[in-house]
Write an enzyme that holds these catalytic residues in place. Structure first.
Site, short mmCIF file in Angstrom:
data_model
loop_
_atom_site.label_atom_id
_atom_site.label_comp_id
_atom_site.label_asym_id
_atom_site.label_seq_id
_atom_site.Cartn_x
_atom_site.Cartn_y
_atom_site.Cartn_z
N GLN A 86 1.05 -1.07 -0.22
CA GLN A 86 0.45 -0.01 0.27
C GLN A 86 0.71 1.27 -0.04
OE1 GLN A 86 -3.54 -0.59 3.46
NE2 GLN A 86 -1.85 -2.03 3.41
N ASN A 87 2.01 1.09 0.33
CA ASN A 87 2.83 2.09 0.56
C ASN A 87 3.58 2.57 -0.85
OD1 ASN A 87 3.11 0.92 2.82
ND2 ASN A 87 5.35 0.48 2.72
N VAL A 88 3.32 4.50 -1.04
CA VAL A 88 3.93 5.03 -2.47
C VAL A 88 5.21 4.88 -2.92
CG1 VAL A 88 1.27 5.45 -2.74
CG2 VAL A 88 3.29 7.32 -1.69
N ASP A 89 6.03 4.57 -1.34
CA ASP A 89 7.58 4.91 -1.30
C ASP A 89 7.65 3.80 -2.29
OD1 ASP A 89 8.13 2.63 -0.30
OD2 ASP A 89 7.46 3.25 1.72
N HIS A 104 -1.61 1.61 -4.17
CA HIS A 104 -2.07 2.37 -3.80
C HIS A 104 -1.40 3.54 -5.04
CE1 HIS A 104 -3.95 1.70 0.43
NE2 HIS A 104 -4.72 1.55 -1.05
N GLY A 175 3.25 -4.62 8.54
CA GLY A 175 3.34 -3.06 8.93
C GLY A 175 1.67 -1.69 8.17
N THR A 176 0.50 -2.88 8.88
CA THR A 176 -0.58 -1.74 8.04
C THR A 176 -1.63 -2.66 9.50
OG1 THR A 176 -2.49 -1.82 6.38
CG2 THR A 176 -0.69 -4.21 6.95
N SER A 177 -2.40 -1.20 9.61
CA SER A 177 -3.63 -0.92 10.58
C SER A 177 -4.55 -2.14 10.04
CB SER A 177 -3.83 0.01 11.05
OG SER A 177 -4.50 1.25 9.72
N1 APR Z 1 6.92 -1.89 11.83
C1 APR Z 1 5.88 -2.44 12.08
N2 APR Z 1 5.30 -2.01 11.32
C2 APR Z 1 4.34 -0.83 12.79
C3 APR Z 1 5.92 0.00 12.79
C4 APR Z 1 7.42 -0.39 12.99
N3 APR Z 1 8.35 -0.46 13.01
N4 APR Z 1 5.59 0.78 13.20
C5 APR Z 1 4.23 1.17 13.07
N5 APR Z 1 3.57 0.04 12.70
C6 APR Z 1 2.40 -0.55 12.57
C7 APR Z 1 0.78 0.13 13.01
O1 APR Z 1 1.35 -0.41 14.26
C8 APR Z 1 0.41 -0.20 12.71
O2 APR Z 1 -0.87 -0.71 12.69
O3 APR Z 1 1.95 0.29 11.11
C9 APR Z 1 0.73 0.15 10.81
C10 APR Z 1 0.32 1.47 10.19
O4 APR Z 1 -1.43 1.65 9.43
P1 APR Z 1 -1.23 3.16 9.13
O5 APR Z 1 -0.05 3.81 8.88
O6 APR Z 1 -3.25 3.34 9.15
O7 APR Z 1 -1.11 2.29 7.83
P2 APR Z 1 -1.97 1.75 6.47
O8 APR Z 1 -2.34 0.78 7.33
O9 APR Z 1 -0.44 1.02 5.78
O10 APR Z 1 -2.31 2.74 5.89
C11 APR Z 1 -3.03 2.12 4.33
O11 APR Z 1 -4.27 4.35 4.46
O12 APR Z 1 -3.73 6.37 4.01
C12 APR Z 1 -3.41 5.34 3.18
O13 APR Z 1 -2.99 5.48 1.26
C13 APR Z 1 -2.74 5.01 2.49
O14 APR Z 1 -1.97 3.22 2.53
C14 APR Z 1 -2.75 4.45 3.12
C15 APR Z 1 -3.50 3.20 3.59
#
Ligand code: APR
Length: 235
Positions: A86-89, A104, A175-177
């Site tokens: 889901q990362n754009v990097d 994304h 690492g995604t919520s």
């Molecule tokens: N290592 C692994 N996971 C981690 C770390 C780490 N060091 N630090 C935090 N996390 C976890 C958090 O606990 C959380 O579950 O990474 C997750 C980040 O969740 P979000 O900030 O919601 O990011 P993501 O799930 O990628 O978001 C999805 O939302 O806004 C949009 O388009 C954007 O692609 C993105 C999408």
């Protein structure tokens, strides 16, 4: 070779110094999603949106892949790995991952405002010239915009990602919520009996009855642990 499909989110790049979206101090505390990540926000104030992504690109040029990205890339010697991110990097690619599906969009790419998925208009910026300005034109004459899938827009690569997930022998989430669909729904396509691993230091809203091995660590330590576990599980 066994097929491994890895779904990654912002937590994957956190240790590289890119902040996540929903953790405390995350990007969505500093900016309003509606302003910088929707077609409506772009129509209202394009300059704000162009600036936001110009800044993100500049930041990307200043960071490096973390150990987690590198360990994931190293798994390609033992597995047929597809990263669905889901990362754009571009940190997976810079760490050496060869098959990456960017659900994304991609920060370093820009495209047409009229038809963002027209391949003739998509082009890649360089780290040296990574800004776009109001008035810069795509090949079809429309304003150049970031090649980013905003909220409310279609996710064209989801079908391709589903096809990959349906053929997985091992599935890993890092690492995604799991708040954002359709990406979060990919879990539902993992074939029955296929082992699922989750690397995340925090509790994740796991809306599935599927058993999962939760490695409660950050991406780098978590990847090292995953590699140990894969051996133990004989995978
Ligand atoms: N290592 C692994 N996971 C981690 C770390 C780490 N060091 N630090 C935090 N996390 C976890 C958090 O606990 C959380 O579950 O990474 C997750 C980040 O969740 P979000 O900030 O919601 O990011 P993501 O799930 O990628 O978001 C999805 O939302 O806004 C949009 O388009 C954007 O692609 C993105 C999408």
């Amino acid at each position: 070779m066994k097929k491994m499909v890895v779904l990654t989110g912002a937590g994957m790049s956190a240790e590289s110094g890119i902040s996540t979206f929903r953790d405390s101090g995350g990007l969505w505390e500093q900016y309003r999603v509606e302003d910088v990540a929707t077609p409506e926000g772009y129509a209202r104030n394009p300059q704000l949106v162009l600036d936001f992504y110009n800044q993100r690109r500049k930041q990307l040029g200043e960071v490096q892949p973390c150990r987690g990205h590198e360990l994931l890339a190293s798994l390609e010697s033992a597995y047929d790995v597809t990263v669905v991110t889901q990362n754009v990097d571009n940190l997976h690619e810079r760490a050496g991952s060869r098959r990456v599906i960017h659900l994304h969009g991609e920060l370093m790419k820009v495209t047409s405002s009229r038809n963002p998925n027209d391949v003739r208009c998509i082009r890649e910026l360089t780290p040296e010239h990574c800004e776009i300005a109001w008035g810069d034109r795509a090949a079809d004459g429309s304003q150049l915009r970031p090649f980013i899938v905003w909220f409310g827009e279609a996710v064209p690569l989801i079908e391709k990602a589903i096809e990959e997930v349906e053929r997985a022998d091992v599935f890993v989430v890092i690492g995604t919520s799991l708040n954002v669909y359709p990406a979060a729904g990919l879990l539902n396509y993992v074939p029955e009996g296929v082992p699922v691993f989750l690397i995340d230091p925090n509790t994740v809203g796991w809306h599935s009855s599927r058993p999962v091995v939760h490695i409660r660590k950050g991406a780098s330590e978590g990847m090292a642990e995953l590699i140990r576990l894969l051996k133990n599980y004989n995978l």
